[in-house]
Enzyme design. Structure first.
Site, PDB file in Angstrom:
ATOM      1  N   TYR A  93       5.196   7.643  10.220  1.00  0.00           N
ATOM      2  CA  TYR A  93       4.142   8.686   9.392  1.00  0.00           C
ATOM      3  C   TYR A  93       4.526   9.870   8.726  1.00  0.00           C
ATOM      4  CZ  TYR A  93       0.229   5.893  11.528  1.00  0.00           C
ATOM      5  OH  TYR A  93      -0.579   4.781  11.627  1.00  0.00           O
ATOM      6  N   LEU A 106       0.857  -1.159  -0.087  1.00  0.00           N
ATOM      7  CA  LEU A 106      -0.034  -0.066  -0.112  1.00  0.00           C
ATOM      8  C   LEU A 106       0.649   1.226   0.040  1.00  0.00           C
ATOM      9  CD1 LEU A 106      -3.134   0.748   1.844  1.00  0.00           C
ATOM     10  CD2 LEU A 106      -1.174   2.160   2.773  1.00  0.00           C
ATOM     11  N   LEU A 107       0.526   2.249  -1.006  1.00  0.00           N
ATOM     12  CA  LEU A 107       0.850   3.661  -0.862  1.00  0.00           C
ATOM     13  C   LEU A 107      -0.136   4.501  -0.499  1.00  0.00           C
ATOM     14  CD1 LEU A 107       2.768   5.462  -3.740  1.00  0.00           C
ATOM     15  CD2 LEU A 107       0.517   6.241  -3.120  1.00  0.00           C
ATOM     16  N   ASN A 108       0.427   5.567   0.556  1.00  0.00           N
ATOM     17  CA  ASN A 108      -0.702   6.554   0.666  1.00  0.00           C
ATOM     18  C   ASN A 108       0.272   8.010   0.584  1.00  0.00           C
ATOM     19  OD1 ASN A 108      -0.109   5.282   3.308  1.00  0.00           O
ATOM     20  ND2 ASN A 108      -1.067   6.899   4.270  1.00  0.00           N
ATOM     21  N   ASP A 109       0.061   8.702   1.780  1.00  0.00           N
ATOM     22  CA  ASP A 109       0.587  10.203   1.326  1.00  0.00           C
ATOM     23  C   ASP A 109       2.045  10.258   0.762  1.00  0.00           C
ATOM     24  OD1 ASP A 109      -1.520   9.977   3.325  1.00  0.00           O
ATOM     25  OD2 ASP A 109      -0.466  10.901   4.883  1.00  0.00           O
ATOM     26  N   GLN A 134       4.185   7.280   1.972  1.00  0.00           N
ATOM     27  CA  GLN A 134       3.871   6.209   2.971  1.00  0.00           C
ATOM     28  C   GLN A 134       3.783   4.885   2.458  1.00  0.00           C
ATOM     29  OE1 GLN A 134       2.657   7.060   6.774  1.00  0.00           O
ATOM     30  NE2 GLN A 134       4.557   7.815   6.028  1.00  0.00           N
ATOM     31  N   ARG A 179      -0.002  14.946  14.333  1.00  0.00           N
ATOM     32  CA  ARG A 179       1.102  14.429  13.372  1.00  0.00           C
ATOM     33  C   ARG A 179       1.324  15.403  11.948  1.00  0.00           C
ATOM     34  NH1 ARG A 179      -3.198  10.421  13.778  1.00  0.00           N
ATOM     35  NH2 ARG A 179      -4.783  10.891  12.179  1.00  0.00           N
TER      36      ARG A 179
HETATM   37  C1  FRU Z   1      -3.214  10.659   5.834  1.00  0.00           C
HETATM   38  C2  FRU Z   1      -2.515   9.777   7.194  1.00  0.00           C
HETATM   39  C3  FRU Z   1      -1.729  10.885   8.209  1.00  0.00           C
HETATM   40  C4  FRU Z   1      -0.566   9.987   8.553  1.00  0.00           C
HETATM   41  C5  FRU Z   1      -0.427   8.975   7.600  1.00  0.00           C
HETATM   42  C6  FRU Z   1      -0.209   7.518   8.123  1.00  0.00           C
HETATM   43  O1  FRU Z   1      -3.545  10.052   5.061  1.00  0.00           O
HETATM   44  O2  FRU Z   1      -3.406   9.467   8.224  1.00  0.00           O
HETATM   45  O3  FRU Z   1      -2.378  11.697   9.024  1.00  0.00           O
HETATM   46  O4  FRU Z   1       0.690  10.716   8.915  1.00  0.00           O
HETATM   47  O5  FRU Z   1      -1.742   8.846   6.964  1.00  0.00           O
HETATM   48  O6  FRU Z   1       0.039   6.647   6.902  1.00  0.00           O
END
Ligand code: FRU
Length: 477
Positions: A101, A39-42, A58, A160
């Site tokens: 994070y 998984l990729l997020n931010d 992320q 965060r």
């Molecule tokens: C936003 C978030 C951030 C957090 C990160 C964790 O998508 O929830 O607030 O640092 O993703 O992966």
């Protein structure tokens, strides 16, 4: 082996083991940033340093859900061709053991500094939060310096996503926060040396200043000077849908104003959403060496059907948006695809479309195309249909543009709308499972994932009444 080495090895093994399955997925993108597996997020730590763009992200290599995040790393000379680098950060220390994070990067004293949130859960599952620093001499391998800022009183551990910048010789850090009364806030710290940080207070948020109730948590803030003003980008959670607005589970948008870093206080206007589509969250910007303000965002939204993405059986999920250049015009953010993307254009075709009560199929590469539509003469409206899985509909009468897609949860049609007034042009980027639509030279953008059935390749223009327009298409390299 240290914990860090162990985690790195597990991640590298995981990439190797699943590479073939991942790469066979028909929804793998051609010119967007994706995770090699998992998984990729931010987007994190976005910066141009010594000529090279670095984009961290992320990353959870071990599954297609959320958990103890790593910082994955891509680098590029031109914002278009990206190299996957070795892992920047692993969740290997007491202060980040449940996730490195989101956070940001700055350059100082010939070193790259990244600030991130150490997410920690104790034995009972209670959350702790630490703002951490890691530094690098080569932009590739990082030395963790540990905790540099702690949770002040009055806030919950939902605190965060540090974004750091320098102004008048002082360093500032904005964070996303939640008060003990469950109000979303953006808070400010300051430092002289990047290692000792002083809490200044909150600068904006729910039930603060002129803003009424505005969400129970704010994530991923980004403060930047632009066009003589200060712009705060932020992701509020807990806004109720309101007409065409706030249709996604969580929002991403901005306030334009003036930051008084002494008080501290951010006097600002109304919240505006950045994107009108289905999949856009946690944007992060940087000012590059040419002075442009460039934005990347996660092409996804947390808790919005993530577990049903059709890529999950192939062991990967999510991608980034294309990079966009931001400018401020009359207090409105204008977003344009960066000009470097033109390097991907090949096989140019021009279409002069003129039809009434008809549909015309465009003979283009359905998998990876940029489509530029101009000079529309519209009697009533028209529709662009993308591979049977998404449609863009323009209605002249009220100037509303609608993006529909077939939901990948249950195949029902879902829609997002935006009032644009007169339609002048559209710049549309199609990739194997994504659509980005820039309206009227960046006045509005619709971003969405979509999952056409493989084999359904038709891109159509149709209208009930008279329609004429010009289109240029390019296959993206
Ligand atoms: C936003 C978030 C951030 C957090 C990160 C964790 O998508 O929830 O607030 O640092 O993703 O992966």
């Amino acid at each position: 082996m240290s914990k860090d080495q162990e985690l790195r090895k597990q991640a590298v093994d995981r990439v190797e083991e699943y590479q073939e399955i991942v790469n066979r997925d028909p929804y793998r993108l051609h010119y967007h940033i994706m995770p090699p597996v998992g998984l990729l997020n931010d987007p994190n730590g976005f910066i141009q340093w010594k000529g090279v763009y670095h984009l961290f992200y992320q990353w959870l290599p071990f599954k297609t859900g959320h958990g103890a995040k790593f910082w994955g790393h891509y680098s590029s000379e031109d914002l278009v061709h990206w190299r996957h680098e070795e892992i920047a950060l692993t969740p290997s220390d007491w202060f980040d053991k449940n996730g490195c994070y989101s956070g940001s990067a700055i350059a100082d004293n010939d070193q790259l500094h990244v600030f991130y949130t150490g997410n920690v859960k104790d034995a009972e599952g209670n959350r702790e939060t630490y703002q951490c620093l890691a530094v690098s001499k080569d932009g590739i391998s990082f030395e963790k310096k540990g905790v540099v800022a702690r949770l002040p009183e009055g806030y919950t551990p939902h605190f965060r996503d540090p974004k750091v910048w320098k102004k008048d010789g002082h360093w500032y850090m904005v964070l996303g926060a939640q008060t003990e009364r469950l109000e979303g806030r953006a808070v400010l710290f300051t430092s002289e040396n990047l290692e000792d940080w002083t809490f200044l207070g909150d600068i904006a948020g729910s039930n603060k200043g002129s803003l009424g109730e505005f969400g129970y948590m704010w994530e991923c803030p980004d403060m930047m000077p632009l066009g003589g003003k200060d712009v705060l980008i932020v992701c509020p959670q807990g806004l109720k849908a309101e007409g065409f607005r706030y249709q996604n589970v969580y929002q991403s948008g901005y306030f334009v104003g003036q930051l008084d870093d002494q008080k501290p206080e951010f006097n600002h206007g109304e919240f505006e959403e950045l994107d009108r589509g289905f999949d856009f969250y946690a944007p992060q910007t940087t000012e590059d060496e040419s002075g442009r303000r460039i934005l990347f965002a996660w092409m996804g939204v947390p808790d919005q059907g993530e577990e049903s993405h059709p890529t999950i059986p192939n062991h990967w999920v999510h991608c980034m948006t294309l990079p966009r250049e931001l400018t401020l015009q009359n207090d409105k953010l204008i977003q344009k695809p960066v000009k470097e993307l033109r390097a991907l254009r090949q096989n140019e075709q021009n279409f002069e479309i003129s039809l009434s009560q008809a549909a015309e199929k465009l003979n283009i590469d359905h998998e990876k195309t940029e489509l530029f539509l101009s000079s529309p003469k519209v009697e009533e409206g028209f529709e662009l249909s993308f591979r049977g899985a998404a449609r863009l509909i323009y209605r002249k009468e009220d100037g509303v543009l609608t993006l529909e897609r077939n939901s990948y949860l249950d195949e029902r049609v879902e829609s997002r709308h935006c009032k644009i007034g007169e339609l002048k042009e559209l710049d549309i980027f199609l990739d194997a499972s994504s659509i980005e639509i820039f309206v009227n030279d960046g006045e509005e953008v619709f971003t969405a994932r979509y999952f056409p059935y493989p084999g359904n390749n038709d891109v159509l223009v149709s209208s009930r009444k008279n329609l004429s327009l010009n289109m240029t298409s390019w296959t993206m390299k």
